[in-house]
Write an enzyme that holds these catalytic residues in place. Structure first.
Site, PDB file in Angstrom:
ATOM      1  N   HIS A 156       0.837  -1.230   0.000  1.00 14.08           N
ATOM      2  CA  HIS A 156       0.000   0.000   0.000  1.00 14.08           C
ATOM      3  C   HIS A 156       0.857   1.260   0.000  1.00 14.08           C
ATOM      4  O   HIS A 156       0.417   2.317   0.453  1.00 14.08           O
ATOM      5  CB  HIS A 156      -0.959   0.046   1.191  1.00 14.08           C
ATOM      6  CG  HIS A 156      -1.744  -1.204   1.399  1.00 14.08           C
ATOM      7  ND1 HIS A 156      -3.005  -1.394   0.903  1.00 14.08           N
ATOM      8  CD2 HIS A 156      -1.412  -2.360   2.036  1.00 14.08           C
ATOM      9  CE1 HIS A 156      -3.454  -2.598   1.230  1.00 14.08           C
ATOM     10  NE2 HIS A 156      -2.492  -3.212   1.911  1.00 14.08           N
ATOM     11  N   SER A 277      15.762  21.382 -16.092  1.00 10.99           N
ATOM     12  CA  SER A 277      14.606  22.231 -16.347  1.00 10.99           C
ATOM     13  C   SER A 277      15.085  23.520 -16.999  1.00 10.99           C
ATOM     14  O   SER A 277      16.164  24.020 -16.688  1.00 10.99           O
ATOM     15  CB  SER A 277      13.914  22.544 -15.019  1.00 10.99           C
ATOM     16  OG  SER A 277      13.182  23.746 -15.126  1.00 10.99           O
ATOM     17  N   LYS A 283      16.889  21.643 -10.862  1.00 11.27           N
ATOM     18  CA  LYS A 283      16.201  20.400 -11.221  1.00 11.27           C
ATOM     19  C   LYS A 283      17.077  19.387 -11.951  1.00 11.27           C
ATOM     20  O   LYS A 283      17.918  19.734 -12.777  1.00 11.27           O
ATOM     21  CB  LYS A 283      14.996  20.720 -12.125  1.00 11.27           C
ATOM     22  CG  LYS A 283      13.853  21.416 -11.431  1.00 11.27           C
ATOM     23  CD  LYS A 283      13.198  20.607 -10.334  1.00 11.27           C
ATOM     24  CE  LYS A 283      12.351  19.484 -10.884  1.00 11.27           C
ATOM     25  NZ  LYS A 283      11.133  19.953 -11.551  1.00 11.27           N
ATOM     26  N   GLU A 290      10.181   8.378 -16.717  1.00  8.32           N
ATOM     27  CA  GLU A 290       8.870   9.023 -16.908  1.00  8.32           C
ATOM     28  C   GLU A 290       8.319   8.731 -18.302  1.00  8.32           C
ATOM     29  O   GLU A 290       7.136   8.425 -18.472  1.00  8.32           O
ATOM     30  CB  GLU A 290       8.990  10.542 -16.733  1.00  8.32           C
ATOM     31  CG  GLU A 290       9.183  10.980 -15.303  1.00  8.32           C
ATOM     32  CD  GLU A 290       9.410  12.482 -15.232  1.00  8.32           C
ATOM     33  OE1 GLU A 290       8.425  13.208 -15.057  1.00  8.32           O
ATOM     34  OE2 GLU A 290      10.567  12.934 -15.373  1.00  8.32           O
TER      35      GLU A 290
END
Ligand code: ARG
Length: 471
Positions: A156, A277, A283, A290
Site C-alpha cells: 500500500h 529544467s 532540477k 517518466e
C-alpha cells in the site's frame, strides 16, 4: 509502366485513393524480408520445374541488385506502386525486363506479406530476448552489489517489512525472465510459413511449400491456406507480450521516480540519464523512466488497435489487415528504446545505502517480528497482533520507535517479553529471519542470484542459437 494489376481497369486510380491505400511509406521496412522470401520462392519454382533455371538465375541476380540498391538508399519508391511487394517487383522488372514478371508465379501478395511479417518478427523476438537478458543482468549485478543493503519493503506504499534491496531488484529479474520466456515460447508460432497459401485457396502450380520453409528456416508450414493468409495472432501475441514488458518497465520506472525524489533519496540516476529544467536551475528530472511510463500507453494502444481491426473480420484477407503494420513497428521501436536505455541506467544508478538503512531504523517495519516472538512464546497470533498494535500506538503517542522502549515499557503490554526482543528487532535480524525459499534472508537471496545467473546463461545461449536461425 502502368499498375501491375491494371488489366481490368479502364480508368486511372484517383490520386487520393492511391495515397490512401498505399502502404509503401511504412512497409518499406520489410524490404529485406520481402527479397528474402522472393529468393526462396523463386528457387523453389526452379527446383519444381515451374520456371527454367536461366530465368531463376536472372531473377535472383536482379533481386540481389534491387536489395543492394535499397540498402544503399539508391532507390526511390513510388506511392503509385502501393506497397513494398509491388515496388520491389516493379524495380526487378525495370532491371531485368519482362522475365521479372515470372517471380509472382504461384504466389499472392496475401501469402507474401504474411511471410514477410513472420520473417521480420522472428528476428525482433530474438533481439528482444537479448535486450531483456541484458536488462536482467544489469539488475542482477546491482543486486549483487546490494546484498547488504536493507530497505523498507512496502505494501500500500506504506512501510511493511524490511527487505534486502537485492531482493527487491531480483523481483524484477524474475518478471523480465517470464517476459523473455513468453517471447521464446511465441517463436514456434511465429516460425510457421504462410507462403504457398496463394490468395486464399492454394495454387494450381506444383509448388513445394516445405522446401521453401526449409530454405527460410521455418519449422513448419501453415496447415490451412485460409488460416495462413488471415492469421495475425502472431502479431497480437507479440503486441501483448510487449505490453506486459512495458507494464513491468512502468512499475520499475515509477519506483525509480519515487526513489530518486528528495522525499526518498534512495537512489540517484546518473546525470547521463536525466535532464534539466529550462527555468528551475536545481532540477534533475528522471525523464527516461517518466517517458517509459508514459509510452506504456501507446504500446497498450497498439495491442487494442489491432485486436479491434481483426474483430469480426471475415476470412480471408481484407485490406483492413494492412493496418497491422504501423502499430507493430511503433511497438518495436518503443520497446527497443526503453530496453536499450534501461540496462545502462540501472548499471549506473547510485544506491544510497545509508539513506535506505536509516529509513528502516525509523519505522515500525519490525513490528511483525515481535508479534512472531510472542507467538513463539505460545501466544495465539491474533492476540500477539493486538498486543503489538497497542505497543505501536503507545510508541506513536510517545514519539518513539520499538527499539527505543525499555523492557519495563514492553512488559506493560505483555509479560512474555524478555530482553531477546532487542536482537529480534534489529532490521538485519528481521531480514534474515525470513529464511524460506524465495524469502529475503541473505542466504536465500544469494541462492536466488545463483539460480538466476544460470538461467541468464541459458537465455544467452538461446539468443546465440536463434539469432543464427532467424537470420
Ligand atoms: N500492402 C498489403 C498489406 O500490407 C499487402 C497485401 C495486399 N493484398 C491485396 N490483396 N491487396 O496488407
Amino acid at each position: 509502366m502502368s499498375k501491375l494489376w491494371g488489366g481490368r481497369f479502364t480508368k486511372k486510380t484517383d490520386q487520393l485513393v492511391e495515397e490512401y491505400t498505399a502502404s509503401i511509406t511504412f512497409d518499406k521496412e520489410l524490404a529485406e524480408e520481402d527479397v528474402q522470401g522472393s529468393l526462396a520462392h523463386v528457387t523453389m519454382l526452379g527446383k519444381q520445374g515451374i520456371l527454367p533455371a536461366d530465368d531463376v538465375d536472372t531473377i535472383k541476380d536482379g533481386l540481389h541488385r534491387v536489395l543492394q540498391r535499397i540498402k544503399r538508399g539508391d532507390w526511390e519508391y513510388a506511392i503509385a506502386d502501393e506497397d513494398i511487394h509491388m515496388n520491389i517487383e516493379k524495380a526487378l522488372i525495370d532491371d531485368i525486363g519482362p522475365v521479372g514478371g515470372k517471380l509472382h508465379t504461384g504466389r499472392s501478395r496475401n501469402d507474401q506479406v504474411a511471410t514477410d511479417m513472420h520473417l521480420y518478427l522472428r528476428k525482433r523476438v530474438v533481439e528482444f530476448v537479448d535486450l531483456l537478458q541484458k536488462l536482467q543482468s544489469a539488475l542482477l549485478e546491482q543486486a549483487k552489489a546490494n546484498l547488504d543493503t536493507i530497505v523498507p519493503g512496502y505494501t500500500h506504499l506504506q512501510r511493511a517489512q524490511p527487505i534486502l534491496f537485492a531482493h527487491h531488484l531480483m523481483a524484477y529479474v524474475s518478471m523480465f525472465g517470464r517476459d523473455a520466456e513468453r517471447l521464446q515460447d511465441s517463436y514456434k508460432r511465429i516460425n510457421t510459413l504462410p507462403l504457398g497459401a496463394g490468395a486464399l485457396a492454394g495454387t494450381t502450380f506444383p509448388i513445394d511449400r516445405h522446401f521453401v520453409a526449409k530454405q527460410l528456416g521455418f519449422d513448419r508450414v501453415y496447415e490451412n491456406s485460409l488460416d495462413a493468409v488471415s492469421d495475425r495472432d502472431f502479431i497480437l501475441e507479440f503486441l501483448s507480450h510487449a505490453s506486459i514488458i512495458m507494464m513491468h518497465l512502468s512499475r520499475l520506472s515509477e519506483e525509480l521516480i519515487l526513489w530518486s525524489s528528495t522525499e526518498f533519496r534512495f537512489v540517484e540516476l546518473d546525470d547521463a540519464f536525466c535532464t534539466g529544467s529550462s527555468i528551475m536551475p536545481q532540477k534533475k528530472n528522471p525523464d527516461v523512466p517518466e517517458l517509459v511510463r508514459g509510452k506504456t500507453g501507446r504500446v497498450y494502444g497498439n495491442l487494442i488497435g489491432l485486436l479491434t481491426v481483426l474483430k469480426s473480420l471475415p476470412l480471408a484477407y481484407n485490406k483492413d489487415m494492412q493496418e497491422d503494420k504501423e502499430g507493430m513497428f511503433d511497438t518495436v521501436r518503443t520497446l527497443q528504446g526503453a530496453l536499450q536505455l534501461f540496462a545502462p541506467m540501472i548499471t549506473t544508478m547510485k544506491v544510497n545505502k545509508d539513506v535506505m538503512r536509516q529509513a528502516v531504523n525509523q519505522d515500525f517495519s519490525n513490528a511483525t517480528d515481535i508479534a512472531d516472538f510472542l507467538v513463539n512464546k505460545g501466544l495465539p497470533f491474533r492476540q500477539a497482533h493486538e498486543v503489538i498494535g497497542k505497543t505501536v500506538l503507545y510508541c506513536i503517542q510517545q514519539n518513539k520507535y520499538l527499539l527505543d522502549l525499555s523492557l519495563e515499557e514492553f512488559k506493560q503490554f505483555s509479560p512474555l517479553f524478555d530482553d531477546r526482543i532487542y536482537e529480534v528487532l534489529q532490521p538485519v535480524n528481521v531480514v534474515n529471519a525470513r529464511n524460506v525459499y524465495g524469502g529475503t534472508a541473505t542466504p536465500q537471496v544469494t541462492d536466488a542470484i545463483t539460480r538466476a545467473e544460470r538461467e541468464l546463461d541459458a537465455t544467452a545461449a538461446w539468443v546465440t542459437e536463434y539469432a543464427e536461425k532467424s537470420r
